[in-house]
Design a protein around this motif. Structure first.
Motif, PDB file in Angstrom:
ATOM      1  N   LEU A  53       0.841  -1.208   0.000  1.00 11.22           N
ATOM      2  CA  LEU A  53       0.000   0.000   0.000  1.00 11.22           C
ATOM      3  C   LEU A  53       0.865   1.242   0.000  1.00 11.22           C
ATOM      4  N   PHE A  54       0.566   2.162  -0.926  1.00 12.74           N
ATOM      5  CA  PHE A  54       1.280   3.422  -1.036  1.00 12.74           C
ATOM      6  C   PHE A  54       0.291   4.586  -0.959  1.00 12.74           C
ATOM      7  N   PRO A  55       0.721   5.722  -0.425  1.00 11.76           N
ATOM      8  CA  PRO A  55      -0.165   6.895  -0.406  1.00 11.76           C
ATOM      9  C   PRO A  55      -0.408   7.426  -1.814  1.00 11.76           C
ATOM     10  N   SER A  56      -1.596   7.958  -2.032  1.00  9.53           N
ATOM     11  CA  SER A  56      -1.982   8.393  -3.380  1.00  9.53           C
ATOM     12  C   SER A  56      -1.085   9.501  -3.913  1.00  9.53           C
ATOM     13  N   ASP A  57      -0.571  10.364  -3.036  1.00  7.40           N
ATOM     14  CA  ASP A  57       0.240  11.477  -3.533  1.00  7.40           C
ATOM     15  C   ASP A  57       1.656  11.067  -3.906  1.00  7.40           C
ATOM     16  N   GLU A  58       2.000   9.785  -3.730  1.00  3.18           N
ATOM     17  CA  GLU A  58       3.321   9.301  -4.141  1.00  3.18           C
ATOM     18  C   GLU A  58       3.251   8.403  -5.373  1.00  3.18           C
ATOM     19  N   MET A  59       2.048   8.122  -5.863  1.00  2.00           N
ATOM     20  CA  MET A  59       1.916   7.210  -6.997  1.00  2.00           C
ATOM     21  C   MET A  59       2.329   7.901  -8.297  1.00  2.00           C
ATOM     22  N   LEU A  60       3.055   7.175  -9.115  1.00  2.60           N
ATOM     23  CA  LEU A  60       3.461   7.669 -10.436  1.00  2.60           C
ATOM     24  C   LEU A  60       2.636   6.938 -11.494  1.00  2.60           C
ATOM     25  N   ILE A  61       1.910   7.713 -12.290  1.00  4.13           N
ATOM     26  CA  ILE A  61       1.065   7.141 -13.337  1.00  4.13           C
ATOM     27  C   ILE A  61       1.576   7.625 -14.682  1.00  4.13           C
ATOM     28  N   LEU A  62       1.907   6.685 -15.549  1.00  4.78           N
ATOM     29  CA  LEU A  62       2.361   7.029 -16.893  1.00  4.78           C
ATOM     30  C   LEU A  62       1.197   6.907 -17.883  1.00  4.78           C
ATOM     31  N   ASP A  63       1.408   7.451 -19.057  1.00  3.89           N
ATOM     32  CA  ASP A  63       0.396   7.402 -20.094  1.00  3.89           C
ATOM     33  C   ASP A  63       0.247   5.974 -20.636  1.00  3.89           C
ATOM     34  N   TYR A  64      -0.945   5.675 -21.135  1.00  2.99           N
ATOM     35  CA  TYR A  64      -1.188   4.445 -21.891  1.00  2.99           C
ATOM     36  C   TYR A  64      -1.781   4.872 -23.221  1.00  2.99           C
ATOM     37  N   ASN A  65      -1.008   4.703 -24.286  1.00  5.37           N
ATOM     38  CA  ASN A  65      -1.328   5.317 -25.567  1.00  5.37           C
ATOM     39  C   ASN A  65      -1.975   4.330 -26.534  1.00  5.37           C
ATOM     40  N   ARG A  66      -2.448   4.846 -27.661  1.00  7.78           N
ATOM     41  CA  ARG A  66      -3.199   4.044 -28.619  1.00  7.78           C
ATOM     42  C   ARG A  66      -2.630   4.178 -30.024  1.00  7.78           C
ATOM     43  N   ALA A  67      -2.692   3.063 -30.778  1.00  9.48           N
ATOM     44  CA  ALA A  67      -2.348   3.076 -32.196  1.00  9.48           C
ATOM     45  C   ALA A  67      -3.435   2.326 -32.957  1.00  9.48           C
ATOM     46  N   VAL A  68      -3.788   2.819 -34.151  1.00 12.22           N
ATOM     47  CA  VAL A  68      -4.873   2.235 -34.934  1.00 12.22           C
ATOM     48  C   VAL A  68      -4.347   1.853 -36.309  1.00 12.22           C
ATOM     49  N   ARG A  69      -4.756   0.679 -36.772  1.00 13.34           N
ATOM     50  CA  ARG A  69      -4.183   0.100 -37.984  1.00 13.34           C
ATOM     51  C   ARG A  69      -4.591   0.825 -39.262  1.00 13.34           C
ATOM     52  N   PRO A 124      -1.821  11.047 -18.759  1.00  8.27           N
ATOM     53  CA  PRO A 124      -2.349  10.001 -17.867  1.00  8.27           C
ATOM     54  C   PRO A 124      -3.358  10.571 -16.883  1.00  8.27           C
ATOM     55  N   PRO A 125      -4.292   9.734 -16.430  1.00 11.40           N
ATOM     56  CA  PRO A 125      -5.245  10.204 -15.414  1.00 11.40           C
ATOM     57  C   PRO A 125      -4.536  10.424 -14.087  1.00 11.40           C
ATOM     58  N   SER A 126      -5.100  11.243 -13.240  1.00 10.10           N
ATOM     59  CA  SER A 126      -4.544  11.488 -11.911  1.00 10.10           C
ATOM     60  C   SER A 126      -5.111  10.470 -10.931  1.00 10.10           C
ATOM     61  N   MET A 127      -4.458  10.317  -9.762  1.00 14.78           N
ATOM     62  CA  MET A 127      -5.000   9.442  -8.736  1.00 14.78           C
ATOM     63  C   MET A 127      -6.369   9.935  -8.279  1.00 14.78           C
ATOM     64  N   GLU A 128      -6.578  11.247  -8.247  1.00 14.91           N
ATOM     65  CA  GLU A 128      -7.881  11.772  -7.855  1.00 14.91           C
ATOM     66  C   GLU A 128      -8.964  11.303  -8.816  1.00 14.91           C
ATOM     67  N   GLU A 129      -8.672  11.350 -10.119  1.00 13.45           N
ATOM     68  CA  GLU A 129      -9.649  10.884 -11.103  1.00 13.45           C
ATOM     69  C   GLU A 129      -9.925   9.393 -10.926  1.00 13.45           C
ATOM     70  N   ILE A 130      -8.869   8.619 -10.689  1.00  9.10           N
ATOM     71  CA  ILE A 130      -9.035   7.169 -10.512  1.00  9.10           C
ATOM     72  C   ILE A 130      -9.865   6.875  -9.269  1.00  9.10           C
ATOM     73  N   MET A 131      -9.580   7.562  -8.169  1.00  4.80           N
ATOM     74  CA  MET A 131     -10.349   7.329  -6.942  1.00  4.80           C
ATOM     75  C   MET A 131     -11.803   7.743  -7.125  1.00  4.80           C
ATOM     76  N   ASN A 132     -12.048   8.805  -7.887  1.00  2.00           N
ATOM     77  CA  ASN A 132     -13.432   9.224  -8.144  1.00  2.00           C
ATOM     78  C   ASN A 132     -14.199   8.146  -8.914  1.00  2.00           C
ATOM     79  N   VAL A 133     -13.528   7.532  -9.895  1.00  2.00           N
ATOM     80  CA  VAL A 133     -14.154   6.442 -10.648  1.00  2.00           C
ATOM     81  C   VAL A 133     -14.470   5.276  -9.720  1.00  2.00           C
ATOM     82  N   CYS A 134     -13.486   4.894  -8.893  1.00  2.05           N
ATOM     83  CA  CYS A 134     -13.683   3.782  -7.951  1.00  2.05           C
ATOM     84  C   CYS A 134     -14.829   4.072  -6.985  1.00  2.05           C
ATOM     85  N   ASN A 135     -14.848   5.273  -6.436  1.00  2.00           N
ATOM     86  CA  ASN A 135     -15.871   5.624  -5.440  1.00  2.00           C
ATOM     87  C   ASN A 135     -17.271   5.642  -6.037  1.00  2.00           C
TER      88      ASN A 135
END
Length: 406
Positions: free
Chosen positions: A238-254, A370-381
């Motif tokens: 378990l890590f605190p939300s303000d220390e989490m590092l979130i990178l982008d997840y990108n898309r490619a289309v054929r 990338p989304p922020s931890m706040e956005e992710i927690m809002n989705v979860c909640n």
């Protein structure tokens, strides 16, 4: 409020640490995993991936061999068990980023009861594979990666411990991530950490959705109360939300869904995106509603100017806007999880990977903020889930530095 418990961890003896533990780079790459299985008798890949070097696909036989391997590693002193239930402080460091948390056991019923919250859907086939690994190991090798709202726990309790005690492990993996672990074995400190965590409203799954779903299935499949009690807890870091590092997840289309490049650019403008042509040098998006795109060696900066539903935490996400307004409405990709025209590219590979994709069969690639931890927690909640491959958490914990094996 979710609950944590200390446990008697199984872990490598110091002289075997580098041979035993599993870095994410090795577990995620079958060729590297197979090479280690053939050359290293101590790697815990023998418990999780031994089927890669076996002729049989009989899961009962694979499990038998894995259990024998675990018992051999214990009898030879390669793996040792701590004498009392403890917590473990864990620090991950990569480049200029560092995050400090702790390893504990968590109650799988709290995941079932939605106190441990998810932001991704899981596939039953992948969860069943993880159930097989649970049976092979007889426990948990790689901790579920969780976070909690740092605003709810302002004391840096674990940091206090790391400052005043020596670590038991300090190792650098092949991907350049440093892993440091401390044993938290003082009863008063353990109680203090438990009491502090008991004030939290929820835990949020960052990485390991299929592994925790598998743990829940494994628990629910138990045939006796004794068996169910043995399967009730799993291991998490378990890590605190303000220390989490979130990178982008990108898309490619054929392909461009039958359009020319100019028609595609016109369609983007018609769907409320501004389009700015930048040239051959790769560029990152910079803020909410901004994307960058590479097509035929040219980079573009896109800005969404249309309305979005900020009352819905999923619809408000940039990744949702891209999926609905571009991938679905323009390019005809309505099922991003299964459409073979769409590929996902982790931000760990950099923007160069998007350029390579368009040089090797893809018509266009998009980079996202990338989304922020706040956005992710809002989705979860809200009890909702994000589009597939929306988050990329780095660095990732190693497997096998601490093993949960009751």
């Amino acid at each position: 409020m979710p609950i944590i418990k200390p446990f008697k961890g199984v872990r490598p003896a110091n002289e075997f640490t580098d041979e035993v533990y599993i870095s994410h780079e090795n577990s995620a790459n079958q060729d590297k995993a197979r090479e280690l299985l053939l050359t290293n008798p101590y790697t815990l890949l023998h418990l999780t991936h031994h089927d890669l070097i076996m002729d049989t696909k009989d899961e009962d036989e694979i499990q038998r061999i894995c259990h024998e391997t675990y018992n051999r590693l214990v009898s030879e002193g390669v793996l040792i068990r701590d004498e009392k239930p403890v917590f473990y402080a864990y620090r991950l460091s990569m480049a200029n980023h560092s995050q400090t948390g702790f390893i504990a056991s968590i109650d799988i019923k709290e995941y079932i009861d939605k106190k441990i919250k998810k932001h991704e859907l899981t596939r039953s086939s992948k969860a069943r594979l993880q159930v097989d690994i649970l049976k092979r190991v007889g426990g948990i090798i790689e901790p579920i990666l969780l976070s909690y709202d740092s605003a709810e726990l302002k004391e840096h309790i674990v940091e206090e411990w790391t400052v005043s005690h020596d670590s038991i492990y300090d190792t650098l993996d092949i991907g350049g991530t440093r892993h440091e672990i401390w044993i938290i074995d003082d009863d008063e400190f353990i109680a203090r950490l438990e009491n502090a965590v008991n004030s939290l409203s929820a835990f949020y799954i960052c990485d390991g959705h299929h592994r925790i779903e598998a743990a829940a299935e494994y628990y629910l499949e138990a045939e006796t109360d004794e068996e169910r009690n043995d399967r009730r807890y799993t291991m998490a870091v378990l890590f605190p939300s303000d220390e989490m590092l979130i990178l982008d997840y990108n898309r490619a289309v054929r392909d461009l869904n039958g359009m020319t490049e100019e028609e595609f650019l016109d369609s983007l403008r018609a769907h409320e995106f501004t389009v700015e042509k930048n040239g051959p040098d790769a560029i990152y998006p910079e803020g909410l509603g901004e994307y960058t795109m590479v097509m035929s060696g040219i980079w573009y900066r896109l800005k969404y100017t249309g309305e979005r539903n900020h009352d819905d935490p999923v619809e408000a996400l940039d990744v949702s806007v891209l999926q609905e307004r571009v991938l679905q409405e323009i390019l005809g990709i309505g099922d991003p999880q299964h459409d073979e025209r769409l590929s996902f590219i982790s931000g760990t590979k950099g923007l160069h990977a998007l350029e390579l994709a368009t040089q090797n069969g893809m018509a266009v690639a998009f980079a996202l903020v990338p989304p922020s931890m706040e956005e992710i927690m809002n989705v979860c909640n809200a009890g909702k889930t994000m589009p597939p491959k929306s988050t990329c958490f780095e660095p990732k914990p190693a497997g096998g530095l601490i093993v949960y094996h009751e």
